[in-house]
Design an enzyme around this catalytic site. Structure first.
Site, PDB file in Angstrom:
ATOM      1  N   CYS A 148       0.834  -1.199   0.000  1.00 57.93           N
ATOM      2  CA  CYS A 148       0.000   0.000   0.000  1.00 57.93           C
ATOM      3  C   CYS A 148       0.874   1.257   0.000  1.00 57.93           C
ATOM      4  O   CYS A 148       1.492   1.582  -1.004  1.00 57.93           O
ATOM      5  CB  CYS A 148      -0.967  -0.045   1.175  1.00 57.93           C
ATOM      6  SG  CYS A 148      -2.325   1.152   1.057  1.00 57.93           S
ATOM      7  N   HIS A 194      -3.384  -5.662   1.323  1.00 61.97           N
ATOM      8  CA  HIS A 194      -2.625  -5.861   2.560  1.00 61.97           C
ATOM      9  C   HIS A 194      -2.510  -7.339   2.941  1.00 61.97           C
ATOM     10  O   HIS A 194      -3.353  -7.865   3.689  1.00 61.97           O
ATOM     11  CB  HIS A 194      -3.297  -5.100   3.695  1.00 61.97           C
ATOM     12  CG  HIS A 194      -3.142  -3.619   3.618  1.00 61.97           C
ATOM     13  ND1 HIS A 194      -2.206  -2.925   4.352  1.00 61.97           N
ATOM     14  CD2 HIS A 194      -3.792  -2.696   2.874  1.00 61.97           C
ATOM     15  CE1 HIS A 194      -2.293  -1.634   4.076  1.00 61.97           C
ATOM     16  NE2 HIS A 194      -3.254  -1.469   3.180  1.00 61.97           N
ATOM     17  N   GLU A 231      -0.571  -8.634   5.095  1.00 67.97           N
ATOM     18  CA  GLU A 231      -0.317  -8.778   6.536  1.00 67.97           C
ATOM     19  C   GLU A 231      -1.604  -8.861   7.349  1.00 67.97           C
ATOM     20  O   GLU A 231      -1.572  -9.233   8.528  1.00 67.97           O
ATOM     21  CB  GLU A 231       0.564  -7.625   7.039  1.00 67.97           C
ATOM     22  CG  GLU A 231      -0.130  -6.297   7.262  1.00 67.97           C
ATOM     23  CD  GLU A 231      -0.398  -5.510   5.989  1.00 67.97           C
ATOM     24  OE1 GLU A 231      -0.771  -4.322   6.096  1.00 67.97           O
ATOM     25  OE2 GLU A 231      -0.241  -6.063   4.885  1.00 67.97           O
TER      26      GLU A 231
END
Length: 241
Positions: free
Chosen positions: A85, A204, A206
């Protein structure tokens, strides 16, 4: 393997990225934007957020942080670097990846679980995936529209450097999910450099590393809410090879 995660002023997802590294089996190392050292890490993650409030342009100020001089040198020397991002925006501003990120086509902030098709499994960050596999991870941004001139887009396509592409469909997401959520050219969600060690993507990973805490409804992919973990296990496998 030691994987560093850089924190800039305004970074939001550094702790999530550090946790993802740990869950993948690596040693997470916190790196500070103002330091002129990478502390002997083996790979670097530039996490998401709004560094410096996205003033001027998203990622434009962070590109000049002292730590980025070391990141640029290390990346050009072959170290694996992942930009997520805002980190993708920083990589573009640092000219480690081509193109730029601008406001979403609909001019609003976007937050949802997003299906992606894996286009390139030959990078340091995608070896754990299958070519053409559809994964699903969260997407949240306001400057997520990837743009580049036609020559650059043609080069990315010809060289197989599009790593992730936005997709949609009955088996990949809820009804009404458009294939391209932010207007990115060629439906591009992530790209790599020519060497394959530097990867940037807008969604994302994560936030999808543990079952029960990531997208896990039907159509989420084959990993039951942990589709994002593959990026982190991939780099550890690449470093160990």
């Amino acid at each position: 393997m030691r994987v560093g995660v850089v924190t800039f002023p305004g970074t939001l997802d550094d702790r999530d990225a550090l946790r993802a590294v740990r869950l993948a089996g690596g040693e997470p190392v916190a790196l500070w934007h103002g330091e002129d050292s990478l502390h002997e890490v083996d790979a670097v993650v530039l996490p998401g957020g709004f560094s410096y409030g996205d003033y001027l342009r998203a990622g434009a100020i962070s590109r000049f942080s002292p730590v980025m001089e070391r990141v640029v040198d290390a990346a050009r020397g072959g170290m694996p670097v992942l930009g997520i991002c805002n980190g993708f925006q920083v990589l573009c501003e640092a000219h480690l990846l081509p193109g730029a990120m601008i406001k979403n086509a609909h001019r609003t902030f976007l937050c949802r679980d997003q299906p992606l098709r894996v286009e390139n499994t030959r990078t340091a960050w995608t070896g754990a995936f299958e070519q053409g596999e559809v994964i699903r991870i969260p997407l949240k941004n306001q400057d997520g529209q990837y743009v580049a001139d036609e020559r650059t887009l043609d080069e990315l396509e010809a060289e197989g450097r599009v790593v992730f592409r936005y997709t949609a469909g009955a088996t990949h997401g809820p009804a009404g999910f458009e294939a391209n959520p932010n207007g990115s050219r060629h439906d591009i969600a992530g790209i790599t450099n020519a060497a394959g060690n530097v990867v940037g993507l807008m969604p994302h990973p994560e936030h999808a590393v543990e079952a029960g805490f990531g997208p896990d409804e039907p159509g989420a992919g084959t990993r039951t809410g942990t589709d994002g973990l593959g990026l982190f296990t991939s780099v550890l496998g690449s470093l160990a090879a």
